[in-house]
Scaffold this motif. Structure first.
Motif, PDB file in Angstrom:
ATOM      1  N   VAL A 371       0.847  -1.198   0.000  1.00  0.00           N
ATOM      2  CA  VAL A 371       0.000   0.000   0.000  1.00  0.00           C
ATOM      3  C   VAL A 371       0.882   1.247   0.000  1.00  0.00           C
ATOM      4  N   GLU A 372       0.684   2.129  -0.971  1.00  0.00           N
ATOM      5  CA  GLU A 372       1.442   3.378  -1.014  1.00  0.00           C
ATOM      6  C   GLU A 372       0.868   4.330   0.029  1.00  0.00           C
ATOM      7  N   LEU A 373       1.684   4.734   0.974  1.00  0.00           N
ATOM      8  CA  LEU A 373       1.221   5.517   2.113  1.00  0.00           C
ATOM      9  C   LEU A 373       1.008   6.981   1.725  1.00  0.00           C
ATOM     10  N   ARG A 374      -0.001   7.572   2.369  1.00  0.00           N
ATOM     11  CA  ARG A 374      -0.325   8.975   2.143  1.00  0.00           C
ATOM     12  C   ARG A 374      -0.350   9.720   3.471  1.00  0.00           C
ATOM     13  N   ALA A 375      -0.204  11.039   3.402  1.00  0.00           N
ATOM     14  CA  ALA A 375      -0.323  11.856   4.611  1.00  0.00           C
ATOM     15  C   ALA A 375      -1.720  11.669   5.194  1.00  0.00           C
ATOM     16  N   GLY A 376      -1.788  11.487   6.502  1.00  0.00           N
ATOM     17  CA  GLY A 376      -3.073  11.298   7.162  1.00  0.00           C
ATOM     18  C   GLY A 376      -3.478   9.856   7.334  1.00  0.00           C
ATOM     19  N   ASP A 377      -2.782   8.919   6.666  1.00  0.00           N
ATOM     20  CA  ASP A 377      -3.079   7.497   6.885  1.00  0.00           C
ATOM     21  C   ASP A 377      -2.816   7.142   8.345  1.00  0.00           C
ATOM     22  N   THR A 378      -3.712   6.334   8.907  1.00  0.00           N
ATOM     23  CA  THR A 378      -3.516   5.849  10.266  1.00  0.00           C
ATOM     24  C   THR A 378      -3.093   4.394  10.195  1.00  0.00           C
ATOM     25  N   LEU A 379      -1.961   4.086  10.806  1.00  0.00           N
ATOM     26  CA  LEU A 379      -1.373   2.754  10.705  1.00  0.00           C
ATOM     27  C   LEU A 379      -1.517   2.011  12.029  1.00  0.00           C
ATOM     28  N   LEU A 380      -1.815   0.718  11.937  1.00  0.00           N
ATOM     29  CA  LEU A 380      -1.726  -0.165  13.092  1.00  0.00           C
ATOM     30  C   LEU A 380      -0.404  -0.902  12.969  1.00  0.00           C
ATOM     31  N   LEU A 381       0.490  -0.667  13.929  1.00  0.00           N
ATOM     32  CA  LEU A 381       1.846  -1.204  13.871  1.00  0.00           C
ATOM     33  C   LEU A 381       2.062  -2.277  14.928  1.00  0.00           C
ATOM     34  N   HIS A 382       2.845  -3.273  14.574  1.00  0.00           N
ATOM     35  CA  HIS A 382       3.393  -4.211  15.560  1.00  0.00           C
ATOM     36  C   HIS A 382       4.891  -4.031  15.496  1.00  0.00           C
ATOM     37  N   ALA A 383       5.494  -3.658  16.613  1.00  0.00           N
ATOM     38  CA  ALA A 383       6.895  -3.255  16.571  1.00  0.00           C
ATOM     39  C   ALA A 383       7.523  -3.402  17.948  1.00  0.00           C
ATOM     40  N   THR A 384       8.819  -3.197  17.990  1.00  0.00           N
ATOM     41  CA  THR A 384       9.491  -3.061  19.270  1.00  0.00           C
ATOM     42  C   THR A 384       9.234  -1.639  19.775  1.00  0.00           C
ATOM     43  N   PRO A 385       9.240  -1.427  21.089  1.00  0.00           N
ATOM     44  CA  PRO A 385       9.085  -0.052  21.597  1.00  0.00           C
ATOM     45  C   PRO A 385      10.124   0.899  21.009  1.00  0.00           C
ATOM     46  N   ALA A 386      11.357   0.417  20.832  1.00  0.00           N
ATOM     47  CA  ALA A 386      12.411   1.262  20.259  1.00  0.00           C
ATOM     48  C   ALA A 386      12.091   1.629  18.822  1.00  0.00           C
TER      49      ALA A 386
END
Length: 618
Positions: A371-386
């Motif tokens: 998906v090509e990201l745009r300004a204002g997109d809201t993302l659900l992330l799975h990540a390390t805290p860092a």
């Protein structure tokens, strides 16, 4: 009064404006590059537009452009002191979980802050804070986030440096015979009235109209409806994955083009973040995947995994000592805009996997890596805290919700110095901004010189590192400003402004002057909702000044109508960048902005139209 003849040059400029408007609305090309394209076209078509190359690029040296650039840096210097976060602690103490007090404190604090500090970073900091406060009060964050954005916009009308459009208008004020640029607090009385009326609306009618789109205490996995895309597999002793390294398995999934990501490896009750783990898979491991149902079935058979337990993956399962889930908004000047999660290498560089993308009313959960990201997109992330911290520190995203962390700020017995520490440079940074405002207000030096001097002081005193100063500037806004400013020049030199003004002057034959003033407010406000406030000020200011001169009215009064209308882009999420920032976290629909912002825009149209003659004459 006769409308001036339409020349070839006028038609060329109108055509360029029409093309620019279409591009601004459709965003086929980013707005800043559209503006630069307009600049180039004006210079290339100089015989028709009357704008030579030197004048076409003069927008980069405009006092408004340079001042806005400097204000971004000054705002960052204040932001790094931690003072905005400290305001959040006091806000939590003050409200005590009461919805009415929470809404009032949010509006008041945001609005007053936005009068001095650039409102975009203020809103970026306040979104997670307000979301946390809403959770503690057991109310929907949707009830607070749209008022948060509107309050930031209303606060921008309090001072000259409140918004970029105010500074642009100050440049146009120089063209009015007999007066110079707008003073720091020259229109503050009108701004205070607008803020009070807007705040009263948001606390009463607006409060009832603002919907509850996000349920109180909603888990992120539920909010993004990714439960069907999260599965857990067991690794039996005879599985083909036993003895395989996690990195090798990731590479194999990528090579297959599988719409799946291994998120987490659980072993003996301990969870490991798969993107950053060098574990070797073993029998008895439990694997958590993001995958479509079809891909999950294929992986199940291909690798001899055990049947997943349906519907058992939640925020609690994904949040461990090594990993977390987070909601984040792609900022307007983010390096992620135009990239895909794959091309940006979020997994490799930040140990981050995008689970879903919220774009307006659309929720994208399949093939999110492409998906090509745009300004204002809201993302659900799975990540390390860092990884989350790194993305936010780079200015690529604003983290708006993390299941754990922000509530610590709200504990009644928490020490402010622990949850929101202030920098030792706080008095210096705040003092520098105060001196800048004071010098400009007293007319000792022009605002552009005061602001640039403040930038130098911020760096020399160590409040801000030089690299941070450059990173603080929203260069897309700078290029947008510099690119559209020559349009105003072309409108005047080709007679385009006079033609439109002539048509509007005709309305004065059947309407009182104050109604014509209101007409400018309404037209500018509508433009601001679709083509950005900056472009609307550039297009409407020369027309407003010309029209006022022709009907024997005060050009400054008409310029103020344009200025205040440009700060009232309440009816669309694209009208102002803070509207875009709260769109996803609030779960809003496009129509919510019309429902809540439409009456507010109409109310302020009446208030400002009547108040300008009272305060400044007509």
């Amino acid at each position: 009064m006769v409308v001036p003849p339409v020349t070839t040059g006028t038609l060329v400029v109108f055509a360029l404006i029409a093309v620019a408007l279409v591009l601004f609305v459709t965003e086929v090309v980013p707005s800043d590059f559209t503006a630069i394209g307009v600049l180039v076209a004006l210079a290339v078509l100089e015989p028709y537009t009357g704008v030579p190359a030197a004048d076409a690029i003069a927008g980069f040296a405009s006092p408004a452009t340079v001042t806005i650039l400097a204000m971004y840096i000054l705002s960052e210097g204040v932001q790094q002191t931690g003072i905005v976060e400290r305001l959040g602690v006091y806000l939590a103490r003050l409200t005590g979980g009461d919805e009415t007090r929470l809404l009032a404190a949010t509006i008041g604090t945001t609005g007053l802050s936005a009068g001095i500090v650039n409102n975009t970073p203020v809103v970026a900091v306040f979104i997670p804070m307000v979301t946390g406060l809403a959770e503690r009060a057991r109310i929907s964050p949707s009830k607070l986030l749209l008022p948060l954005s509107y309050a930031a916009m209303l606060g921008g009308t309090l001072t000259l440096i409140g918004t970029a459009t105010n500074l642009l208008a100050s440049d146009f004020a120089r063209e009015i015979p007999g007066r110079g640029p707008i003073g720091m607090f020259e229109f503050t009385p009108l701004g205070v009235l607008v803020f009070i009326v807007g705040a009263a609306y948001l606390l009463t009618v607006g409060r009832r109209l603002t919907p509850e789109r996000v349920p109180p205490l909603a888990a992120l996995t539920e909010e993004f409806a990714v439960d069907r895309h999260l599965v857990r597999f067991g690794v039996p002793e005879d599985s083909a994955l036993v003895g395989r390294g996690v990195d090798a398995f990731h590479e194999e999934l990528d090579a297959q083009g599988a719409d799946a990501d291994l998120l987490q490896v659980e072993r003996d009750g301990e969870g490991f973040h798969a993107q950053s783990s060098d574990q070797t898979l073993a029998a008895g491991d439990v694997l958590t995947f993001r995958a479509t149902a079809r891909t999950a079935d294929r992986l199940l058979d291909q690798y001899g995994l055990s049947q997943p337990r349906a519907g058992d993956v939640s925020d609690d399962d994904l949040v461990t000592d090594a990993s977390t889930v987070a909601e984040a908004v792609v900022l307007p000047d983010s390096a992620l805009v135009g990239e895909t999660p794959a091309s940006a290498e979020l997994d490799v560089r930040y140990d981050t996997t995008v689970l879903a993308v919220q774009r307006g009313d659309d929720l994208l959960r399949d093939a999110v890596e492409t998906v090509e990201l745009r300004a204002g997109d809201t993302l659900l992330l799975h990540a390390t805290p860092a990884g989350v911290d790194h993305l936010q520190a780079r200015g690529d995203v604003s983290v708006t919700h993390v299941p754990e962390g922000e509530l610590d700020l709200l504990e009644p017995d928490a020490d402010e110095a622990d949850v929101a520490p202030l920098s030792a440079k706080t008095p210096v940074a705040v003092g520098i901004v105060a001196v800048v405002v004071g010098l400009a207000a007293l007319g000792v030096v022009p605002i552009v010189i005061a602001a640039l001097g403040g930038v130098v002081a911020m760096v020399v005193t160590g409040c801000l590192a030089p690299a941070d100063a450059y990173d603080a500037v929203s260069w897309n806004i700078v290029f947008l400003l510099a690119g559209v400013l020559p349009l105003g020049v072309a409108m005047q030199r080709t007679g385009g402004a006079a033609v439109v003004a002539g048509l509007l002057v005709e309305s004065a034959h059947v309407l009182p002057i104050i109604a014509v003033l209101g007409l400018f407010y309404v037209l500018t406000g509508l433009f601001a909702n679709v083509i950005t406030p900056v472009a609307s000020v550039v297009l409407m200011s020369p027309i407003a000044i010309d029209t006022a001169t022709r009907v024997d009215a005060d050009p400054f009064a008409f310029l103020l109508a344009v200025t205040f209308a440009a700060s009232a882009a309440f009816m669309t999420p694209i009208g102002y960048q803070t509207n875009l920032m709260v769109y996803g976290p609030g779960g809003y629909r496009f129509t919510d902005y019309v429902r809540v912002g439409g009456p507010l825009q109409l109310l302020l149209a009446v208030v400002v139209t009547l108040a300008i003659p009272a305060f400044f004459g007509l």
